[in-house]
Write an enzyme that holds these catalytic residues in place. Structure first.
Site, PDB file in Angstrom:
ATOM      1  N   HIS A 128      -3.364  26.514 -16.931  1.00  0.00           N
ATOM      2  CA  HIS A 128      -2.117  26.526 -17.695  1.00  0.00           C
ATOM      3  C   HIS A 128      -1.098  27.372 -16.937  1.00  0.00           C
ATOM      4  O   HIS A 128      -1.389  27.890 -15.843  1.00  0.00           O
ATOM      5  CB  HIS A 128      -2.343  27.057 -19.111  1.00  0.00           C
TER       6      HIS A 128
ATOM      7  N   ASP B  49      -0.289  35.032 -15.247  1.00  0.00           N
ATOM      8  CA  ASP B  49      -1.491  35.585 -14.627  1.00  0.00           C
ATOM      9  C   ASP B  49      -2.414  34.502 -14.092  1.00  0.00           C
ATOM     10  O   ASP B  49      -3.403  34.802 -13.423  1.00  0.00           O
ATOM     11  CB  ASP B  49      -2.241  36.497 -15.607  1.00  0.00           C
ATOM     12  N   HIS B  50      -2.096  33.241 -14.356  1.00  0.00           N
ATOM     13  CA  HIS B  50      -2.909  32.133 -13.873  1.00  0.00           C
ATOM     14  C   HIS B  50      -2.203  31.275 -12.830  1.00  0.00           C
ATOM     15  O   HIS B  50      -2.791  30.314 -12.340  1.00  0.00           O
ATOM     16  CB  HIS B  50      -3.327  31.251 -15.049  1.00  0.00           C
TER      17      HIS B  50
ATOM     18  N   HIS C  32      -5.239  26.845 -26.769  1.00  0.00           N
ATOM     19  CA  HIS C  32      -4.534  28.080 -26.421  1.00  0.00           C
ATOM     20  C   HIS C  32      -3.136  28.004 -27.042  1.00  0.00           C
ATOM     21  O   HIS C  32      -2.793  27.053 -27.745  1.00  0.00           O
ATOM     22  CB  HIS C  32      -4.484  28.226 -24.898  1.00  0.00           C
TER      23      HIS C  32
ATOM     24  N   ASP D  89      -8.239  30.658 -20.807  1.00  0.00           N
ATOM     25  CA  ASP D  89      -7.632  31.031 -22.080  1.00  0.00           C
ATOM     26  C   ASP D  89      -7.795  29.961 -23.168  1.00  0.00           C
ATOM     27  O   ASP D  89      -7.184  28.888 -23.105  1.00  0.00           O
ATOM     28  CB  ASP D  89      -6.151  31.315 -21.879  1.00  0.00           C
TER      29      ASP D  89
ATOM     30  N   HIS E 255     -11.563  37.765 -16.845  1.00  0.00           N
ATOM     31  CA  HIS E 255     -10.280  37.756 -17.552  1.00  0.00           C
ATOM     32  C   HIS E 255     -10.252  38.845 -18.633  1.00  0.00           C
ATOM     33  O   HIS E 255     -10.013  38.595 -19.808  1.00  0.00           O
ATOM     34  CB  HIS E 255     -10.034  36.369 -18.174  1.00  0.00           C
TER      35      HIS E 255
END
Length: 306
Positions: free
Chosen positions: A63, A67-68, A141, A208, A266
């Protein structure tokens, strides 16, 4: 051919800490290098891990939270700088096309990299090849998110006792593997007579999400499951509110799905003692648990029949 292993480039959620970089995971799978969720600083983490950016053969984003994905510009620009000679396909939620375009062209650089885009809009296969099949499933999410799993095709393995029974040894074994049949002891011996079915290995990547059917479908029978464990059970209400899992929930998934090696990652910066994640997970899962640390190399477990 590279070993099958997960190289952990970062393990922090939302913000990096002194000891944890933003997310980043490189799955080395024979001749493939699948880079999952490169967060900020991934290019440098690859350097510290002793891995060339040229090892990346596919880019998989779950996604578009920062942070990804904030490491995408550096990775793409480095691929161009190093003159990557082959395409590096990118898989990401289709609703995030605009964000991928921004990341892909975030600054001025001599753009040579070939990054074929494969937006993911529904559950199913997104790529296939000698490595097997790469599948995606929609997660639960706060934004559109997909998990991934890699499934190796079923195969066959030689059974030494059957080879000996038919008098097949040395170069004849290689001939049998290539041709499917070989002459031995005055008769034609087929490959099926001296082999047994071999289950393909499986890797699953779940970031997530709240618990949902897709989490279990992705994790089903995984030899190695890399899964978020942002919170501990004491903060389960926060996990549910923000669309995340606790260590206990992740371990419960592993137990129900027959996972062989569970990799937790994570982590929220609110926790300073990573042993608590292991202890909580161990209460729900009696198998192999790894609490991921930056720059760790985690092997895919050897086959059960090896």
């Amino acid at each position: 051919m590279s070993p099958r292993e997960l190289i952990v480039l970062g393990t922090a959620s939302q913000v990096p800490t002194r000891h944890r970089n933003h997310n980043g995971y490189l799955l080395r799978w024979d001749d493939e290098g699948l880079l999952f969720d490169p967060g900020e600083g991934t290019q440098r983490q690859l350097l510290l891990a002793g891995v060339s950016v040229s090892a990346v053969t596919r880019l998989c984003l779950t996604h578009f939270h920062g942070d990804h994905c904030l490491g995408v510009p550096g990775i793409v620009q480095r691929l161009s700088l190093d003159g990557m000679p082959r395409p590096v396909p990118a898989y990401f939620p289709a609703s995030g096309r605009e964000f991928f375009a921004r990341l892909r062209h975030a600054s001025i650089f001599y753009d040579l990299a070939d990054i074929p885009e494969h937006p993911v809009a529904a559950d199913g296969s997104v790529a296939s090849g000698a490595f097997g099949v790469l599948e995606a499933r929609a997660l639960d999410h706060s934004v559109d998110a997909f998990g991934y799993r890699l499934i190796e095709p079923e195969g066959r393995r030689f059974v030494p006792a059957l080879l000996a029974r038919h008098g097949i040894a040395g170069p004849a074994v290689g001939e049998l593997q290539r041709a499917g049949v070989v002459e031995a002891g005055g008769r034609t011996v087929a490959l099926s007579e001296v082999t047994a079915p071999r289950r393909g290995q499986r890797f699953a990547f779940v970031m997530d999400t709240r618990l949902c059917d897709a989490v279990y479908a992705l994790a089903d029978g995984a030899d190695l499951l890399a899964i978020e464990a942002t919170f501990l059970d004491e903060d389960a209400d926060l996990a549910a509110r923000y669309g995340h899992l606790t260590a206990r929930q992740a371990a419960g998934v592993a137990a129900e799905c027959g996972v062989r090696r569970l990799v937790l990652t994570h982590f929220s910066q609110r926790y300073t003692d990573s042993r608590r994640f292991h202890d909580e997970a161990a209460e729900a899962f009696g198998g192999d648990i790894v609490v991921a640390e930056d720059l760790a190399r985690i092997p895919v477990p050897t086959r059960l029949d090896e």
